[in-house]
Structures are given as C-alpha cells and as structure tokens.
Design a protein around this motif. Sequence first.
Motif, PDB file in Angstrom:
ATOM      1  N   SER A 175       1.965   2.204   0.090  1.00  0.00           N
ATOM      2  CA  SER A 175       2.987   1.311   0.664  1.00  0.00           C
ATOM      3  C   SER A 175       2.643   0.874   2.089  1.00  0.00           C
ATOM      4  CB  SER A 175       4.363   1.990   0.638  1.00  0.00           C
ATOM      5  OG  SER A 175       4.362   3.121   1.483  1.00  0.00           O
ATOM      6  N   GLN A 176       1.821   1.672   2.792  1.00  0.00           N
ATOM      7  CA  GLN A 176       1.460   1.332   4.172  1.00  0.00           C
ATOM      8  C   GLN A 176       0.152   0.553   4.284  1.00  0.00           C
ATOM      9  OE1 GLN A 176       1.428   5.004   6.368  1.00  0.00           O
ATOM     10  NE2 GLN A 176       3.652   5.222   6.344  1.00  0.00           N
ATOM     11  N   ALA A 177      -0.548   0.394   3.160  1.00  0.00           N
ATOM     12  CA  ALA A 177      -1.841  -0.297   3.195  1.00  0.00           C
ATOM     13  C   ALA A 177      -1.655  -1.808   3.327  1.00  0.00           C
ATOM     14  CB  ALA A 177      -2.624   0.020   1.920  1.00  0.00           C
ATOM     15  N   LYS A 178      -2.740  -2.478   3.711  1.00  0.00           N
ATOM     16  CA  LYS A 178      -2.721  -3.953   3.694  1.00  0.00           C
ATOM     17  C   LYS A 178      -3.150  -4.463   2.322  1.00  0.00           C
ATOM     18  CE  LYS A 178      -3.701  -4.183   8.639  1.00  0.00           C
ATOM     19  NZ  LYS A 178      -4.790  -4.294   9.640  1.00  0.00           N
ATOM     20  N   ILE A 179      -4.104  -3.744   1.705  1.00  0.00           N
ATOM     21  CA  ILE A 179      -4.621  -4.156   0.394  1.00  0.00           C
ATOM     22  C   ILE A 179      -4.746  -2.925  -0.513  1.00  0.00           C
ATOM     23  CG2 ILE A 179      -6.630  -5.094  -0.849  1.00  0.00           C
ATOM     24  CD1 ILE A 179      -7.298  -6.746   1.656  1.00  0.00           C
ATOM     25  N   LEU A 180      -4.349  -3.086  -1.789  1.00  0.00           N
ATOM     26  CA  LEU A 180      -4.626  -2.109  -2.837  1.00  0.00           C
ATOM     27  C   LEU A 180      -5.717  -2.718  -3.707  1.00  0.00           C
ATOM     28  CD1 LEU A 180      -3.948   0.433  -4.619  1.00  0.00           C
ATOM     29  CD2 LEU A 180      -2.338  -1.048  -5.854  1.00  0.00           C
TER      30      LEU A 180
END
Length: 325
Positions: free
Chosen positions: A126-131
């Motif tokens: 949820s805190q990432a910029k990209i999955l």
Amino acid sequence: MGADVVTFGETMVLLEAGSSGPLRYVETFTKRYGGAESNVAIGLSKLGHQSLWMSKVGKDEFGEFLIQKIRGEGVNTDFVKSYQGAPTGMYLKEMRRPGDQRVVYYRAGSAASFFNENDLDEEQISQAKILHLTGITALLSESCRQAMFKAIEIAKENNVYVSFDPNLRFTLMGELGEDGARQVIRQLAEKADLVMPGLDEAEWLFGTSDEQEVANLLFESGVKQVVIKNGGEYSFYAEAGGESGRIPSFKVKQIVDAIGAGDGFAAGVLSGLLEKKSLGDAVHFAAAVGALVVSSPGDIEGLPTRDEVLNYIEQKEGNAGGVLR
C-alpha cells in the motif's frame, strides 16, 4: 515511506555448466541465481531506486544464499520467508554447443510455490509507488495466483500503479493447460495499469500480432499504458488516449546471454516512469538497459547502473541536447 517498487515471485539457484556439451559430461558448474521479479528489483536498485522483493525460499543453504545475494544488491529482503516444508528451486543451464543453450528446471513443489496471500505484507504494497508482477508467479500454484489477485486488490485500493509482464513459461502451464493459463494471464493483464508483453506473447494472449490492436484491447479493460517488445528490432509503446510509437532497439555486436534481458528492460521502463519520463523516453532508456544486459553472462551480472546506461546512450547516439530519444 515504502519502497518505490514492490514485487514478489520465485527466485532459483542457477548452476551453469562450466563446459559445453551434454550435462552428463560436465564436471564443474558456476553457481548463480535468477528470478524474473528479483532481477527487476535488482535492476531498479542499481538504477538508484528502492525496491522490495517478497518470496518464500527453502529453509536450506540455497535459500540463505539467495537472501544474502539479493540483499547484497540493495534490495529489501525483509519479507522473504524461509519455509521448512519444501526446498529452494533450482535450474541448470546447459551449453550444448555455441548458441545452443538449454535450461533444465528442478522447481516443481519448491518453497516459492507455497507462497500465498498471507505471505503478502499489505502495508508494504500500500505504501509503494509501483507493484510489479509477472505471469510466471501465476503459473506456480493456485495459492500464488490468489496472492497475485489479492496484491492487485491492495494496490488498487491504495492508488498504487500496477505493472505486469506476462513472461510466458509454457513448461509451467501443467495443471491449467494452455487455455487456462491464457485466461489467468489475460485476467491479470486486464487489471494492470502497465502491460509489457513480447510481441509473440501478445499474439498468444490476444490472437493478433497487430500491436495497436493489442493495445486497444487492453485499453478497453482499463489498462493505461502498453509496451510491446519485438526482440532486437524495436519496442512499441502506447498510452490510452495518448501517443504511441516505436523505439528502435540498440544494435548489439555480440549477444552473450539473452536470459534476463526482458527483466532489465522492465526495470528500465519502471525507472523511467518513476522519474516522470514520458513513456517513449522510458522505453528508450529501457532499450539501452536491455542491450547492456545481453552483453554479459548471467541474469543479473549485466544489469547496469544509471551512469552506465547514460554513457552507453551517449556513446551510441552522441549527446543530442540531453534528450533521451
């Protein structure tokens, strides 16, 4: 703050034949490692981004080796779990004769195939910029498939951009069969924001080799950006309601090892997008990364630093006012 890019999937130990000929005559092997998602995570780390890789490895020496090596490349491995119930997967690379490489996998029932949605760290996604995900993970097991759909759901709820590389592996389609595998990989692609197939993969998935037609089919599902790789020729890119075009590949004099080039390319595209480059410029940058990767042996040994990529582009094209196109 979370990582720039979060990914998960299987990484295996690679034993590369030390001499050419059938494996029965090979006496020595070089120990390396490789896995599509960890390759991308390492590629991003080398390009100056924060990446995090989740997985399951066996509670064995090979599992320890993988964690140690991938962490050593600057990737966050805090969410990799050691699993008592199955071994770390491995594969062997055979050099039958110059230009004829064969790969033999020992991955069925590996620790990574037991990865499930409970192994996902929701907070990190949820805190990432990209999955970033690949189709390989979807074919490992039912629990891996469920984990992928769950991860996408978490990403969507938190406005995290989802990148998907189909990365087809026909040898893994076993229980699903070709039609079942196609259905699952299409479902995943249609949920992503960015889809990066090879042209042959796009044709297998959508029944057409018309790149714009493939892009339009994906755009209808809500995909925002599409990049289609056509080997050493060019890469096609398109944005929903935006520009499209072809970026020529860099010509490489001698391909030493093509395995891992697609992962390097994916890392290059994601790096460009993280830096707010246009999709065309991100693909151009990625083409240089891919060219550098095929010039070195192993999956990750040739992954370049940012300076190496920029120097390579300048050497190949000259400095055209600093524009990477």
